[in-house]
Design an enzyme around this catalytic site. Structure first.
Site, PDB file in Angstrom:
ATOM      1  N   ARG A  90       0.742  -1.180   0.101  1.00 32.51           N
ATOM      2  CA  ARG A  90      -0.015   0.025  -0.098  1.00 32.51           C
ATOM      3  C   ARG A  90       1.114   1.190   0.004  1.00 32.51           C
ATOM      4  NH1 ARG A  90      -3.316  -0.796   4.484  1.00 32.51           N
ATOM      5  NH2 ARG A  90      -4.978  -1.554   3.106  1.00 32.51           N
ATOM      6  N   TYR A  91       1.921   1.229   0.780  1.00 28.23           N
ATOM      7  CA  TYR A  91       2.814   2.415   0.729  1.00 28.23           C
ATOM      8  C   TYR A  91       4.159   1.874   0.056  1.00 28.23           C
ATOM      9  CZ  TYR A  91      -0.004   3.419   5.253  1.00 28.23           C
ATOM     10  OH  TYR A  91      -0.731   3.673   5.995  1.00 28.23           O
ATOM     11  N   ARG A  94       7.432  -0.026   1.736  1.00 29.89           N
ATOM     12  CA  ARG A  94       7.115  -1.365   2.789  1.00 29.89           C
ATOM     13  C   ARG A  94       5.996  -2.068   2.567  1.00 29.89           C
ATOM     14  NH1 ARG A  94       5.526   3.799   4.597  1.00 29.89           N
ATOM     15  NH2 ARG A  94       3.830   3.878   6.310  1.00 29.89           N
ATOM     16  N   CYS A 103      -3.647 -17.653  14.362  1.00 31.06           N
ATOM     17  CA  CYS A 103      -3.170 -16.876  15.652  1.00 31.06           C
ATOM     18  C   CYS A 103      -3.106 -17.767  17.007  1.00 31.06           C
ATOM     19  CB  CYS A 103      -4.048 -15.640  15.733  1.00 31.06           C
ATOM     20  SG  CYS A 103      -4.225 -14.353  14.599  1.00 31.06           S
ATOM     21  N   CYS A 107      -8.910 -12.478  18.855  1.00 28.22           N
ATOM     22  CA  CYS A 107      -9.247 -11.403  19.449  1.00 28.22           C
ATOM     23  C   CYS A 107     -10.575 -10.999  18.790  1.00 28.22           C
ATOM     24  CB  CYS A 107      -8.528 -10.076  19.136  1.00 28.22           C
ATOM     25  SG  CYS A 107      -6.445 -10.535  19.484  1.00 28.22           S
ATOM     26  N   CYS A 110     -11.018  -8.370  16.206  1.00 26.88           N
ATOM     27  CA  CYS A 110      -9.849  -8.288  15.272  1.00 26.88           C
ATOM     28  C   CYS A 110     -10.425  -7.904  13.973  1.00 26.88           C
ATOM     29  CB  CYS A 110      -9.483 -10.136  15.015  1.00 26.88           C
ATOM     30  SG  CYS A 110      -8.540 -10.158  13.582  1.00 26.88           S
ATOM     31  N   ARG A 112      -8.919  -8.370  10.857  1.00 20.70           N
ATOM     32  CA  ARG A 112      -8.958  -9.432   9.913  1.00 20.70           C
ATOM     33  C   ARG A 112      -9.596 -10.694  10.247  1.00 20.70           C
ATOM     34  NH1 ARG A 112      -3.012  -8.050   9.144  1.00 20.70           N
ATOM     35  NH2 ARG A 112      -2.949  -6.438   7.602  1.00 20.70           N
ATOM     36  N   ASP A 273     -11.121  -0.963  13.898  1.00 17.21           N
ATOM     37  CA  ASP A 273     -11.640  -0.967  12.521  1.00 17.21           C
ATOM     38  C   ASP A 273     -13.170  -1.346  12.309  1.00 17.21           C
ATOM     39  OD1 ASP A 273      -9.205  -0.023  11.131  1.00 17.21           O
ATOM     40  OD2 ASP A 273      -8.240  -1.995  11.785  1.00 17.21           O
ATOM     41  N   ASP A 310      -7.168   3.705  10.489  1.00 15.86           N
ATOM     42  CA  ASP A 310      -6.874   2.987   9.006  1.00 15.86           C
ATOM     43  C   ASP A 310      -7.860   3.407   8.282  1.00 15.86           C
ATOM     44  OD1 ASP A 310      -5.603   1.334   7.180  1.00 15.86           O
ATOM     45  OD2 ASP A 310      -4.522   0.600   9.041  1.00 15.86           O
ATOM     46  N   LYS A 317      -3.170   4.835   6.942  1.00 14.78           N
ATOM     47  CA  LYS A 317      -3.561   5.181   8.430  1.00 14.78           C
ATOM     48  C   LYS A 317      -3.221   6.695   8.314  1.00 14.78           C
ATOM     49  CE  LYS A 317      -1.275   1.021  10.318  1.00 14.78           C
ATOM     50  NZ  LYS A 317      -1.083   0.527   8.853  1.00 14.78           N
TER      51      LYS A 317
HETATM   52  C1  LIG Z   1      -0.056  -0.532   8.746  1.00 14.54           C
HETATM   53  C2  LIG Z   1       0.216  -0.851   7.440  1.00 14.54           C
HETATM   54  C3  LIG Z   1       1.649  -0.860   7.160  1.00 14.54           C
HETATM   55  C4  LIG Z   1       2.643  -0.249   8.253  1.00 14.54           C
HETATM   56  O1  LIG Z   1       2.448   1.091   8.300  1.00 14.54           O
HETATM   57  P1  LIG Z   1       3.598   1.889   9.537  1.00 14.54           P
HETATM   58  O2  LIG Z   1       2.902   3.223   9.304  1.00 14.54           O
HETATM   59  O3  LIG Z   1       4.786   1.977   8.778  1.00 14.54           O
HETATM   60  O4  LIG Z   1       3.497   1.281  10.739  1.00 14.54           O
HETATM   61  C5  LIG Z   1       2.112  -1.160   5.909  1.00 14.54           C
HETATM   62  N1  LIG Z   1       1.653  -1.614   5.253  1.00 14.54           N
HETATM   63  C6  LIG Z   1       0.181  -1.658   5.281  1.00 14.54           C
HETATM   64  C7  LIG Z   1      -0.650  -2.136   4.108  1.00 14.54           C
HETATM   65  C8  LIG Z   1      -0.489  -1.434   6.443  1.00 14.54           C
HETATM   66  O5  LIG Z   1      -1.645  -1.461   6.443  1.00 14.54           O
HETATM   67  S1  SF4 Z   2      -5.780  -8.960  16.232  1.00 13.44           S
HETATM   68 FE1  SF4 Z   2      -6.512 -10.476  14.764  1.00 13.44          FE
HETATM   69  S2  SF4 Z   2      -4.452 -11.007  13.635  1.00 13.44           S
HETATM   70 FE2  SF4 Z   2      -4.112  -9.963  15.481  1.00 13.44          FE
HETATM   71  S3  SF4 Z   2      -3.696 -11.596  16.993  1.00 13.44           S
HETATM   72 FE3  SF4 Z   2      -5.613 -10.943  17.471  1.00 13.44          FE
HETATM   73  S4  SF4 Z   2      -6.975 -12.299  16.060  1.00 13.44           S
HETATM   74 FE4  SF4 Z   2      -4.871 -12.516  15.320  1.00 13.44          FE
END
Ligand SMILES: *Cc1c(COP(=O)(O)O)cnc(C)c1O
Ligand code: SF4
Length: 350
Positions: A90-91, A94, A103, A107, A110, A112, A273, A310, A317
């Protein structure tokens, strides 16, 4: 590793974490979303308190069946930014590398939750890993690789080493970061073999530790972090601001202090989220801003995380803390101090 984790409504009942009527109420929840509670977390849940902040994070609740119109299966649109399986780019500098969707705990909030769990997207095959590594190798601009999932520390040291050796061979990757809950929820897992595997890329290595309540930073958890940090791995924190769990400046301040005492630098405080069935955990952004503002000045600057959202739709973010500086028509600013008093900048000369 998590052989004795509790993974079903019956397991939770047998362990005395829920009663009979609750068992019946949460059964449909457990059919929809994964459940796992590690022994370390089961130990610190207060069974006498239905609103226990540890229990609320891990024990299924019937409110999860309530879905609101704005909630979505992929709240931060990972899929839209996934050029190859397991990579989210996305960025520019990174990528996320999602090697596993398991996991040690699940959670209840979560983000995801539709992708993780035994029925989730599974673990990358070696072919998929090769394709992901080839993508990273082909993109010179990728400076950092962030292993997330799922929880990458559930991978065996052997499997982690394979991934780390792949990254080692890519010179433009300078930083490897892991996002994990393992040091807190399964601290015994942080043993010499795992630490060695985590370091085996030879790159500068960071771990972002996810915890949401100060009671999670037990003696064992702190010792597990010390083993990582003493081995040369830097640690930062990430937490989610959650209604009924840490939505109060005293609890949140205690959490941030616990991180700093553990040599874990507070990094992100996430606004929850829009994951399905999580509305009971969400608070208003304005409430969040007030809580974060109440920590500023009253506890050490080392303890201040960045409050982030996010942005749904995959826009990344954004920092959403209150803006302390306001520009006026004459070009001057008013700046609020930690007691809420405003001051002019530059100060008036009259
Ligand atoms: C959150 C996230 C990151 C990491 O973001 P940082 O601001 O560097 O901590 C990188 N890629 C994606 C797709 C993310 O959602
Ligand atoms: S927030 Fe989601 S991905 Fe992260 S440890 Fe908890 S269940 Fe796993």
């Amino acid at each position: 590793m998590t052989a004795h984790s509790l993974k079903s409504a019956e397991d939770l009942f047998d362990a005395g974490l829920i009663d009979g009527p609750t068992l019946e109420r949460i059964r449909p929840v457990t059919e929809r979303y994964a459940v796992a509670v590690t022994p370390a977390m089961a130990d610190i849940i207060d069974r006498t308190d239905a609103a226990d902040p540890i229990g609320l994070q891990f024990l299924p609740h019937e409110d999860e069946l309530r879905q609101t119109p704005e909630e979505r299966a992929d709240p931060i649109s990972d899929e839209a930014h996934s050029p190859v399986h397991g990579i989210v780019h996305r960025y520019p500098d990174r990528v996320l590398l999602k090697a596993v969707h398991i996991c040690p705990v699940y959670c209840r909030f979560c983000f995801r939750r539709e992708m993780v769990g035994p029925q989730g997207n599974g673990t990358m095959t070696s072919e998929e890993l090769d394709t992901a590594l080839a993508y990273i190798k082909a993109h010179q601009e990728i400076w950092e690789v962030i292993l997330t999932g799922g929880d990458p520390l559930v991978l065996s040291p052997r499997r982690l080493t394979v991934i780390m050796e792949g990254l080692k061979a890519i010179p433009h990757v300078k930083i490897v970061r892991f996002h994990t809950r393992v040091p807190v929820v399964d601290p015994d897992c942080i043993n010499a073999a795992l630490v060695e595997a985590l370091r085996s890329s030879g790159k500068t290595t960071y771990i972002a530790l996810h915890a949401n309540h100060p009671r999670e930073l037990t003696e064992d958890a702190r010792a597990a972090c010390a083993r990582l940090i003493d081995a040369g791995i830097a640690m930062v924190s990430q937490s989610v601001l959650l209604k009924g769990i840490n939505d109060n400046p005293l609890v949140l301040g205690a959490l941030m202090r616990a991180f700093v005492e553990t040599r874990v630098k507070p990094y992100y405080l996430h606004h929850p989220d829009l994951a399905p069935g999580t509305s009971h955990f969400r608070l208003d952004i304005e409430e969040g801003q007030q809580i974060v503002a109440a920590m500023r000045g009253h506890i050490s600057g080392l303890c201040q995380p960045i409050y982030v959202l996010d942005i749904p739709g995959g826009h990344g973010k954004a920092a959403i803390g209150q803006n302390a500086a306001t520009k006026h028509a004459d070009g001057c600013y008013s700046v609020s101090d930690f007691n809420g008093n405003d001051h002019l900048y530059p100060p008036s000369t009259e």
